[in-house]
Design a protein around this motif. Structure first.
Motif, PDB file in Angstrom:
ATOM      1  N   LEU A 102       0.888  -1.365  -0.003  1.00  0.00           N
ATOM      2  CA  LEU A 102       0.001  -0.092   0.104  1.00  0.00           C
ATOM      3  C   LEU A 102       0.881   1.204   0.137  1.00  0.00           C
ATOM      4  O   LEU A 102       1.966   1.282   0.560  1.00  0.00           O
ATOM      5  CB  LEU A 102      -0.902   0.131   1.291  1.00  0.00           C
ATOM      6  CG  LEU A 102      -2.174  -0.943   1.195  1.00  0.00           C
ATOM      7  CD1 LEU A 102      -2.764  -1.061   2.579  1.00  0.00           C
ATOM      8  CD2 LEU A 102      -2.960  -0.488   0.144  1.00  0.00           C
ATOM      9  N   PRO A 103       0.407   2.360  -0.599  1.00  0.00           N
ATOM     10  CA  PRO A 103       0.968   3.660  -0.592  1.00  0.00           C
ATOM     11  C   PRO A 103       1.324   4.080   0.661  1.00  0.00           C
ATOM     12  O   PRO A 103       0.560   3.942   1.514  1.00  0.00           O
ATOM     13  CB  PRO A 103       0.365   4.507  -1.525  1.00  0.00           C
ATOM     14  CG  PRO A 103      -0.513   3.477  -2.362  1.00  0.00           C
ATOM     15  CD  PRO A 103      -0.665   2.232  -1.508  1.00  0.00           C
ATOM     16  N   GLY A 104       2.755   4.335   1.234  1.00  0.00           N
ATOM     17  CA  GLY A 104       2.900   5.051   2.298  1.00  0.00           C
ATOM     18  C   GLY A 104       3.634   3.945   3.308  1.00  0.00           C
ATOM     19  O   GLY A 104       4.124   4.297   4.273  1.00  0.00           O
ATOM     20  N   SER A 105       3.596   2.867   2.690  1.00  0.00           N
ATOM     21  CA  SER A 105       4.016   1.612   3.569  1.00  0.00           C
ATOM     22  C   SER A 105       5.503   2.047   3.515  1.00  0.00           C
ATOM     23  O   SER A 105       6.000   2.151   2.675  1.00  0.00           O
ATOM     24  CB  SER A 105       3.597   0.264   3.421  1.00  0.00           C
ATOM     25  OG  SER A 105       4.156   0.059   1.988  1.00  0.00           O
ATOM     26  N   PRO A 106       6.449   1.429   4.481  1.00  0.00           N
ATOM     27  CA  PRO A 106       7.736   1.415   4.437  1.00  0.00           C
ATOM     28  C   PRO A 106       8.351   0.709   3.100  1.00  0.00           C
ATOM     29  O   PRO A 106       9.162   1.578   2.524  1.00  0.00           O
ATOM     30  CB  PRO A 106       8.355   0.698   5.670  1.00  0.00           C
ATOM     31  CG  PRO A 106       7.219   0.625   6.849  1.00  0.00           C
ATOM     32  CD  PRO A 106       5.906   0.796   5.968  1.00  0.00           C
ATOM     33  N   PHE A 107       7.829  -0.359   2.726  1.00  0.00           N
ATOM     34  CA  PHE A 107       8.482  -0.879   1.483  1.00  0.00           C
ATOM     35  C   PHE A 107       8.316  -0.064   0.607  1.00  0.00           C
ATOM     36  O   PHE A 107       9.001   0.080  -0.506  1.00  0.00           O
ATOM     37  CB  PHE A 107       8.126  -2.369   1.511  1.00  0.00           C
ATOM     38  CG  PHE A 107       8.830  -3.163   0.424  1.00  0.00           C
ATOM     39  CD1 PHE A 107      10.334  -2.851   0.159  1.00  0.00           C
ATOM     40  CD2 PHE A 107       8.354  -4.242   0.181  1.00  0.00           C
ATOM     41  CE1 PHE A 107      10.881  -3.381  -0.799  1.00  0.00           C
ATOM     42  CE2 PHE A 107       9.188  -5.231  -1.042  1.00  0.00           C
ATOM     43  CZ  PHE A 107      10.610  -4.745  -1.232  1.00  0.00           C
ATOM     44  N   TRP A 108       6.947   0.395   0.249  1.00  0.00           N
ATOM     45  CA  TRP A 108       6.483   0.904  -0.952  1.00  0.00           C
ATOM     46  C   TRP A 108       7.500   2.428  -0.882  1.00  0.00           C
ATOM     47  O   TRP A 108       7.760   2.746  -1.832  1.00  0.00           O
ATOM     48  CB  TRP A 108       5.057   1.581  -0.705  1.00  0.00           C
ATOM     49  CG  TRP A 108       4.377   2.098  -1.838  1.00  0.00           C
ATOM     50  CD1 TRP A 108       3.807   1.457  -2.956  1.00  0.00           C
ATOM     51  CD2 TRP A 108       3.935   3.485  -2.079  1.00  0.00           C
ATOM     52  NE1 TRP A 108       3.223   2.285  -3.923  1.00  0.00           N
ATOM     53  CE2 TRP A 108       3.630   3.508  -3.341  1.00  0.00           C
ATOM     54  CE3 TRP A 108       4.671   4.732  -1.469  1.00  0.00           C
ATOM     55  CZ2 TRP A 108       3.329   4.696  -4.127  1.00  0.00           C
ATOM     56  CZ3 TRP A 108       4.353   5.756  -2.245  1.00  0.00           C
ATOM     57  CH2 TRP A 108       3.704   5.831  -3.240  1.00  0.00           C
ATOM     58  N   ASN A 109       7.689   3.126   0.095  1.00  0.00           N
ATOM     59  CA  ASN A 109       8.462   4.112   0.458  1.00  0.00           C
ATOM     60  C   ASN A 109       9.834   3.963  -0.291  1.00  0.00           C
ATOM     61  O   ASN A 109      10.227   4.822  -1.113  1.00  0.00           O
ATOM     62  CB  ASN A 109       8.287   4.802   1.789  1.00  0.00           C
ATOM     63  CG  ASN A 109       7.109   5.473   2.063  1.00  0.00           C
ATOM     64  OD1 ASN A 109       6.340   5.636   1.175  1.00  0.00           O
ATOM     65  ND2 ASN A 109       6.742   5.709   3.313  1.00  0.00           N
ATOM     66  N   LEU A 110      10.568   3.035   0.176  1.00  0.00           N
ATOM     67  CA  LEU A 110      11.822   2.587  -0.407  1.00  0.00           C
ATOM     68  C   LEU A 110      11.699   2.229  -1.943  1.00  0.00           C
ATOM     69  O   LEU A 110      12.789   3.015  -2.571  1.00  0.00           O
ATOM     70  CB  LEU A 110      12.286   1.305   0.329  1.00  0.00           C
ATOM     71  CG  LEU A 110      13.525   0.593  -0.080  1.00  0.00           C
ATOM     72  CD1 LEU A 110      14.782   1.629   0.173  1.00  0.00           C
ATOM     73  CD2 LEU A 110      13.768  -0.564   0.398  1.00  0.00           C
ATOM     74  N   LEU A 111      10.897   1.832  -2.300  1.00  0.00           N
ATOM     75  CA  LEU A 111      10.796   1.476  -3.820  1.00  0.00           C
ATOM     76  C   LEU A 111      10.610   2.721  -4.492  1.00  0.00           C
ATOM     77  O   LEU A 111      11.364   2.805  -5.685  1.00  0.00           O
ATOM     78  CB  LEU A 111       9.658   0.561  -4.112  1.00  0.00           C
ATOM     79  CG  LEU A 111       9.769  -0.980  -3.588  1.00  0.00           C
ATOM     80  CD1 LEU A 111       8.298  -1.709  -3.428  1.00  0.00           C
ATOM     81  CD2 LEU A 111      10.700  -1.824  -4.336  1.00  0.00           C
ATOM     82  N   VAL A 112       9.705   3.685  -4.034  1.00  0.00           N
ATOM     83  CA  VAL A 112       9.595   4.795  -4.707  1.00  0.00           C
ATOM     84  C   VAL A 112      11.019   5.654  -4.835  1.00  0.00           C
ATOM     85  O   VAL A 112      11.366   6.287  -5.779  1.00  0.00           O
ATOM     86  CB  VAL A 112       8.206   5.456  -4.400  1.00  0.00           C
ATOM     87  CG1 VAL A 112       8.474   7.013  -5.058  1.00  0.00           C
ATOM     88  CG2 VAL A 112       7.142   4.962  -4.359  1.00  0.00           C
ATOM     89  N   ASP A 113      11.854   5.536  -3.477  1.00  0.00           N
ATOM     90  CA  ASP A 113      12.950   6.245  -3.462  1.00  0.00           C
ATOM     91  C   ASP A 113      13.881   5.788  -4.596  1.00  0.00           C
ATOM     92  O   ASP A 113      14.707   6.588  -5.256  1.00  0.00           O
ATOM     93  CB  ASP A 113      13.408   6.237  -2.118  1.00  0.00           C
ATOM     94  CG  ASP A 113      12.541   6.944  -0.858  1.00  0.00           C
ATOM     95  OD1 ASP A 113      11.786   7.807  -1.591  1.00  0.00           O
ATOM     96  OD2 ASP A 113      12.704   6.892   0.205  1.00  0.00           O
ATOM     97  N   ILE A 114      13.865   4.383  -4.493  1.00  0.00           N
ATOM     98  CA  ILE A 114      14.690   3.762  -5.842  1.00  0.00           C
ATOM     99  C   ILE A 114      14.296   4.348  -6.934  1.00  0.00           C
ATOM    100  O   ILE A 114      15.556   4.727  -7.490  1.00  0.00           O
ATOM    101  CB  ILE A 114      14.712   2.179  -5.581  1.00  0.00           C
ATOM    102  CG1 ILE A 114      15.128   1.595  -4.289  1.00  0.00           C
ATOM    103  CG2 ILE A 114      15.476   1.739  -6.605  1.00  0.00           C
ATOM    104  CD1 ILE A 114      14.785   0.302  -3.908  1.00  0.00           C
ATOM    105  N   VAL A 115      13.194   4.368  -7.365  1.00  0.00           N
ATOM    106  CA  VAL A 115      12.642   4.736  -8.697  1.00  0.00           C
ATOM    107  C   VAL A 115      13.277   6.315  -8.851  1.00  0.00           C
ATOM    108  O   VAL A 115      13.772   6.598  -9.939  1.00  0.00           O
ATOM    109  CB  VAL A 115      11.208   4.544  -9.023  1.00  0.00           C
ATOM    110  CG1 VAL A 115      11.002   5.022 -10.549  1.00  0.00           C
ATOM    111  CG2 VAL A 115      11.108   3.001  -8.851  1.00  0.00           C
ATOM    112  N   ALA A 116      13.122   7.211  -8.020  1.00  0.00           N
ATOM    113  CA  ALA A 116      13.342   8.547  -7.907  1.00  0.00           C
ATOM    114  C   ALA A 116      14.769   8.827  -8.323  1.00  0.00           C
ATOM    115  O   ALA A 116      15.165   9.493  -9.146  1.00  0.00           O
ATOM    116  CB  ALA A 116      12.841   9.266  -6.662  1.00  0.00           C
TER     117      ALA A 116
END
Length: 236
Positions: free
Chosen positions: A151-165
């Motif tokens: 889900l958006p906002g979960s720790p793993f989701w945040n990490l993945l988006v940071d990777i893509v950024a």
């Protein structure tokens, strides 16, 4: 010894894991003690608790179960050179992504069964893996898959988006490569905020080794599950 005793404290049950129905024989008491999720399945008012038949969990991942059982026996994850070698940089793309996939599946599983300690230990290993890798190591297929499972906002989701950024910053001339990611819920909003934060710090380039510290992606001890769905396998 106590951990190993716990694994065999009750007669083992057969668990059939994943669509391939890989067999795992595990003492129900060991799983019940480690997770309220398993406590409900094995001791609650469900068919699995009332029957001695094999318990089928087709949405689970075999790799996650192997790592979970190792954790139950040792109270730690298996050692891995890609994670533990301080300062080393690995360039084996396929090996890196195999380890990343297994750890990602374990984080999803730890979150699903409400085991914050295991989720956070897994996150520490994922971040160490990223710090020891060359830039842009995670495959797009794995990024898309795991982004859709959490889900958006979960720790793993945040990490993945940071990777893509970070990958986007490295490929500013090829932003079209990331068009599919923007179809993922809330993805664009977080990426935009990341870009604002980086621009305000006046740093055009961010090294992976500087970005990924495990504790900032930890799950609070009382956090609810962030798993969105575990319906499909991970692409190789």
């Amino acid at each position: 010894m106590d951990k190993f005793y716990g694994l065999h404290a009750s007669p083992p049950r057969l668990f059939l894991i994943g669509p391939e129905k890989a067999p795992f024989y595990v003492a129900p008491s060991a799983l019940s003690k480690c997770s309220p999720f398993y406590e409900r399945i094995l001791n609650g008012p469900f068919n699995e608790a009332q029957s001695a038949e094999p318990i089928s969990l087709p949405e689970d991942h075999v790799a996650a179960w192997k790592l979970l059982l190792y954790w139950l026996g040792h109270d730690e994850l298996p050692s891995n050179d890609l994670i533990s070698a301080s300062g080393a940089v690995f360039k084996d793309f396929e090996l890196f992504n195999s380890v990343f996939k297994d750890l990602g599946c374990l984080w999803l599983h730890a979150d699903k069964i409400n085991h914050p300690q295991l989720a956070n230990k897994t996150m520490d290993s994922i971040c160490a893996l990223l710090r020891n890798s060359r830039k842009e190591s995670v495959s797009d297929a794995h990024l898309k898959y795991f982004l859709r499972q959490t889900l958006p906002g979960s720790p793993f989701w945040n990490l993945l988006v940071d990777i893509v950024a970070i990958y986007m910053m490295a490929r500013m001339g090829d932003v079209k490569d990331f068009s599919e990611f923007f179809a993922i819920r809330d993805f664009g909003q977080r990426v935009a905020q990341i870009f604002v934060d980086k621009c305000s710090s006046r740093r055009k380039h961010v090294r992976v080794s500087e970005q990924f510290g495990g504790s900032c992606y930890h799950v609070p001890s009382t956090a609810p599950s962030h798993v969105q769905s575990l319906k499909s396998g991970v692409s190789d």
